[in-house]
Design an enzyme around this catalytic site. Structure first.
Site, PDB file in Angstrom:
ATOM      1  N   CYS A 397      -3.678  -8.519  14.520  1.00 37.62           N
ATOM      2  CA  CYS A 397      -3.695  -7.470  14.803  1.00 37.62           C
ATOM      3  C   CYS A 397      -5.124  -6.243  14.633  1.00 37.62           C
ATOM      4  O   CYS A 397      -4.781  -5.508  15.577  1.00 37.62           O
ATOM      5  CB  CYS A 397      -2.521  -6.557  14.002  1.00 37.62           C
ATOM      6  N   HIS A 441      -0.255  -3.345   8.701  1.00 38.12           N
ATOM      7  CA  HIS A 441      -0.236  -3.671  10.657  1.00 38.12           C
ATOM      8  C   HIS A 441      -1.746  -2.959  10.813  1.00 38.12           C
ATOM      9  O   HIS A 441      -2.268  -2.056   9.588  1.00 38.12           O
ATOM     10  CB  HIS A 441       0.375  -3.895  10.693  1.00 38.12           C
ATOM     11  N   ASP A 456      -0.028   0.310  20.284  1.00 37.93           N
ATOM     12  CA  ASP A 456      -0.043  -1.285  19.475  1.00 37.93           C
ATOM     13  C   ASP A 456      -0.552  -1.896  20.918  1.00 37.93           C
ATOM     14  O   ASP A 456       0.612  -2.721  21.424  1.00 37.93           O
ATOM     15  CB  ASP A 456       1.292  -0.663  19.011  1.00 37.93           C
TER      16      ASP A 456
END
Lengths: 645, 315
Positions: A397, A441, A456
């Site tokens: 991520c 994250h 995201d």
């Protein structure tokens, strides 16, 4: 010399129980010294080994002291203290002569138990500490009871401890907690805690992805939001230097909001200690709990470093107002580097796309450009954004968030990286959410239409990351490997116990370890008491007095009540006979002896007379005669009770 | 004690107990021992550390240990409360010897551990099962003849943890008797003792204490009359019988005893009584204010010795 070897062994056993958790913590030479000193002390008791002369003991003590200081250097803290305490335990055992020495040893043992607090406060350790207190207390009782066996004293210790617990709990709840320390505390506890740092570079989040350690737990006061909107904000990173993102923002507190938004989520978050100042809050926090500050970028920081578990109540609302993204801060990039990414961004911009269009273009690139969500993307150097976007196309991520922010900024759109956690596991046994390090994250926020829009990029590359969590994505199952059915069932059972254990630990953390000044206050408030007012304080004192009276009164009553002597078998059997006669409507009068009683039974119930007479004779023979027959007496009473009356 | 007399009297009145006595709330005192105070200091230090580090587990452990101490005080109290002192007897003794104090304790209702009973310098320890009774035997030193008031009896315990000592002082309505001090037997001047009516000193008496046979023992006979030889056959106790006609009765006369001092005279008379009783003779005692008819047996000896013991101090 203590004449009673047994008592000395019991004291040593209690010491061993208290010391056991430290055995692995102290340096090897301390452990070896303590064990051999105890061995020698036992030898003194059982084999008559000589008491070491005083000069030898002094040399030993000084030598050990020197070794400890040589081992630890000049600093003096927890480990040094425990090592010295252990040495004392060893030396004192060798020179113990009197009951008073043994008493001192046992007090030391209590102290050793308490020092465990400095290392662990978990549920398991706490249970062990209570067990150690029981062992030491039983040894103390044994020292004072002069009983030949240990078992009754062990029982006595358990009774004593059980009677003390309600009182201890009462004191625990009522003892006033202070909001802070009395004097400066230098915390020397290890800082080896996992958690992310305040910079983002390739690998900084993925390194956490396999850690099952708990980051924080959340209790929702009301329905919990959907899993894929559980974005726990930690830090906003604004500056990129070509290799990593970091925070370079001046401190600015958020403005207070007059009215809470209607679309809000209320919850309490208990964060595990991580040694830094930042805290976590659901997208987006609107109030700052006591002891924290809400910054203008809607991230929360604690006023003190989070060195102990901390619980705070929060309110979050997606529609919280934001500070205008003014200036060049949010579009700033290094002068050069990553030319291909800049080129791509400028190309998109040239196509006349707006902010929304640019976001869509970036997401399309990730979705359709052959990108892979991976824990091991391989090392990158130099133009890391270019390498990721155009060569490796593998990343976690942080790679996606970093690349997307870079692209957007290159196109002149204000954007920033946010690091925190996403998702979490709901524990049905405790009705709370567990967020682990593996849920760490990173995502992107883009300034659009007067607010920061959360984007995201991971959601298009690995949608299941948001729905089931990283751990599941990278588990063998998630990777599409076949898993045996039995193994899966076993895993489910394991999961069940894991969740149950976590729920127990959480309750322990919340109710015992986390019983702070604030929680105590809120408890009083829930009971309708306000200790700051005179009346409230009076009521509180009354409540405490009542509690003490009940708890101590119960112990008093229990201790002072008579216990019939059930130890005398003859009396027990005869009492059985008397009870049987009582049921038959002919109770023994207090003034009657066994013989008179049997006589009266014979008069009033002739059919029972002979048997009663026999029992009385056997009783008298056992009590006053030369030869009584206990077996015959048992048989007679048994037969008497067995017959129909 | 430097207390004003009336306070002392008040305290003493509170401690006075009738037999059988039962230890209750009003006469049980409890205070921490030295070890208990050290423990308390240690708890206080722990509490301060817990407050300062706002460490709740340390709080909890401190409170557990503190509660254990408090509950142990209740246990110590319960170890004494309800204990019964059924009877107390202070047996007579000759001056200079230890008088035996016999105290019968009963553990009503519950087990009792490690009770320490102290009278003056003398102490004994006892543990009792529930309902069990046991007689304790303590020695009380004697320094002068006459009534021996029993000193304060203190029953105490440190059970279970030694952090607290519970104690109960008792002033019992028990008085002992101290017989006059005995002088060595050689000091007794038997020949100067005059018989009453008949002539003859001890020499004659010693010969005439003639053995008249054996008969079953009666409790009134006194241990000196037991014929151990006959009793050893295992058919019960037998007593020696003396032919009363033959045995001469003696009267020990205050004025006939050759002694230079008042107390020495009393001691000599007491020695004669004891010796005569030991030999199974009949004897009487003539004192300036009292005449005791001749007789024999333990009760008679006691009567004579008591009369001697209670003679007023030398003028």
């Amino acid at each position: 010399m203590i004449h009673d070897k047994r008592r000395f062994s019991v004291v040593l056993a209690a010491l061993a129980v208290a010391f056991a958790p430290h055995l692995m913590r102290v340096p090897a030479f301390v452990a070896a010294f303590v064990c051999s000193a105890w061995g020698y002390a036992l030898g003194m008791q059982y084999r008559g080994w000589a008491v070491p002369p005083r000069w030898l003991r002094v040399i030993l003590a000084l030598g050990c002291l020197g070794l400890v200081f040589a081992h630890y250097g000049r600093s003096f803290g927890r480990d040094e203290g425990v090592a010295l305490l252990s040495l004392m335990l060893g030396l004192k055992a060798v020179e113990s002569k009197s009951v008073r020495d043994m008493l001192a040893l046992l007090f030391l043992a209590y102290f050793v138990v308490v020092t465990n607090v400095l290392y662990s406060q978990g549920l398991l350790m706490s249970a062990y500490m209570v067990l150690s207190v029981l062992a030491v207390t039983a040894a103390l009782i044994h020292l004072h009871s002069a009983r030949p066996t240990l078992a009754p004293d062990l029982r006595g210790g358990a009774v004593l401890l059980a009677q003390s617990l309600p009182l201890a709990l009462l004191l625990f709840v009522f003892f006033p907690r202070l909001p802070g320390a009395l004097w400066g505390v230098q915390d020397d506890r290890d800082e080896g805690v996992t958690g992310f740092s305040d910079t983002l570079e390739p690998g900084s989040v993925s390194s956490l992805s396999l850690s099952g350690e708990v980051a924080f737990r959340v209790d929702f006061f009301g329905p919990a939001p959907d899993r894929d909107s559980l974005y726990w904000r930690g830090l906003v990173l604004d500056t990129f230097d070509g290799s990593k993102w970091f925070r370079n923002l001046p401190f600015e507190a958020a403005e207070k909001i007059a009215d809470l938004p209607t679309d809000r989520t209320e919850y309490a978050l208990t964060v595990e200690p991580h040694g830094k100042e930042w805290l976590f809050a659901l997208d987006l926090p609107v109030i700052a709990p006591r002891g924290t500050v809400l910054r203008s970028d809607r991230t929360l920081v604690s006023l003190r470093l989070v060195r102990s578990r901390m619980r705070y109540d929060l309110v979050s609302a997606p529609a919280a107002p934001a500070v205008e993204a003014a200036g060049s801060r949010w579009t700033a990039l290094p002068e050069d580097g990553n030319p291909r990414a800049r080129e791509l961004a400028l190309k998109w911009r040239g196509e006349g796309r707006g902010t929304r269009g640019l976001i869509a273009a970036a997401l399309d690139l990730f979705r359709e450009g052959g990108f892979v969500y991976s824990l091991q993307p391989g090392a990158m150097e130099g133009d890391i954004i270019d390498q990721f976007l155009f060569a490796s196309r593998q990343g976690y991520c942080e790679h996606y968030a970093s690349a997307m922010t870079f692209l957007l900024r290159s196109a002149g759109v204000p954007a920033r990286v946010v690091v925190g956690y996403q998702g979490g596991e709901f524990n049905p046994m405790g009705q709370y959410l567990i967020v682990r390090q593996s849920d760490a994250h990173a995502w992107v926020e883009v300034w659009e239409d007067g607010r920061w829009l959360r984007v995201d990029p991971t959601s298009v590359v690995a949608p299941q990351r948001l729905s089931v969590g990283a751990e599941a994505v990278f588990s063998p199952q998630g990777q599409g490997e076949a898993v045996h059915e039995g193994l899966r069932a076993l895993r489910r059972v394991g999961r069940f116990f894991q969740l149950g254990w976590d729920a127990a630990n959480n309750s322990w953390n919340q109710w015992v370890l986390g019983f702070s000044h604030d929680r105590q206050r809120s408890l009083w408030q829930r009971l309708g008491l306000d200790p700051s007012t005179r009346a409230g304080a009076g009521k509180l004192a009354g409540l405490l007095a009542l509690g003490l009276a009940v708890v101590l009164g119960t112990v008093f009553w229990y201790m002072l009540r008579s216990r019939r002597a059930h130890t005398d078998p003859v009396a027990v059997q005869y009492a059985r006979f008397c009870r049987a006669m009582e049921r038959a409507g002919l109770p023994r009068r207090p003034s009657e002896g066994p013989v008179d009683y049997a006589g009266r039974i014979g008069l009033e119930r002739p059919e029972l007379g002979p048997a009663a007479r026999e029992i009385a004779d056997a009783y008298v023979a056992l009590r006053y005669g030369v030869r009584g027959d206990m077996d015959a007496f048992n048989r007679l009473v048994g037969e008497f009770i067995g017959r129909k009356m | 004690m430097a207390l004003p007399r009336f306070i002392r009297n008040l305290v003493l009145a509170r401690l006075r107990a009738d037999l059988p006595a039962r230890l209750g709330r009003k006469r049980i005192f409890i205070l921490p021992t030295r070890a208990g105070m050290v423990f308390g200091a240690f708890l206080l230090a722990m509490l301060l550390a817990a407050i300062n580090y706002t460490n709740n587990l340390a709080f909890l452990l401190t409170f557990i240990l503190g509660s254990v101490a408090v509950v142990s005080a209740i246990h110590a109290y319960a170890n004494l409360a309800g204990l019964e002192l059924e009877h107390g007897r202070l047996l007579p003794a000759y001056c200079g010897e230890e008088a035996r104090l016999q105290l019968m304790f009963r553990a009503a209702g519950r087990e009792r551990r490690r009770l320490k009973v102290r009278v003056g310098q003398s102490a004994a320890e006892v543990s009792l099962g529930a309902g069990e009774g046991r007689e304790l035997d303590l020695g009380v030193p004697t320094t002068r003849r006459g009534r021996l008031p029993l000193d304060k009896v203190v029953v105490s315990t440190r059970y279970p943890l030694g952090l607290f000592r519970a104690w109960s002082p008792l002033i019992l309505p028990v008085t002992g008797l101290v017989y006059p001090r005995l002088l060595p037997v050689e000091a007794l001047d038997w020949h100067l003792v005059q018989g009453s009516g008949e002539d003859g000193g001890l020499g004659a008496v010693a010969q005439s204490g003639e053995f008249g046979g054996i008969r079953p023992y009666r409790p009134a006979d006194g241990p000196s009359r037991i014929s151990w030889k006959a009793s050893a056959r295992g058919q019960g106790l037998f007593a020696k019988e003396y032919r009363s006609g033959v045995a001469r009765t003696l009267v020990f006369d205050w004025n006939e005893v050759r002694a230079s001092e008042y107390e020495e005279r009393i001691s000599l008379l007491a020695g004669l009584v004891r010796e005569a009783e030991r030999r199974g003779l009949g004897y009487g005692l003539r004192l300036p204010t009292l005449f005791i008819e001749p007789g024999s047996g333990a009760a008679h000896a006691h009567r004579c010795l008591e009369a001697l013991a209670l003679l007023p101090e030398a003028a």
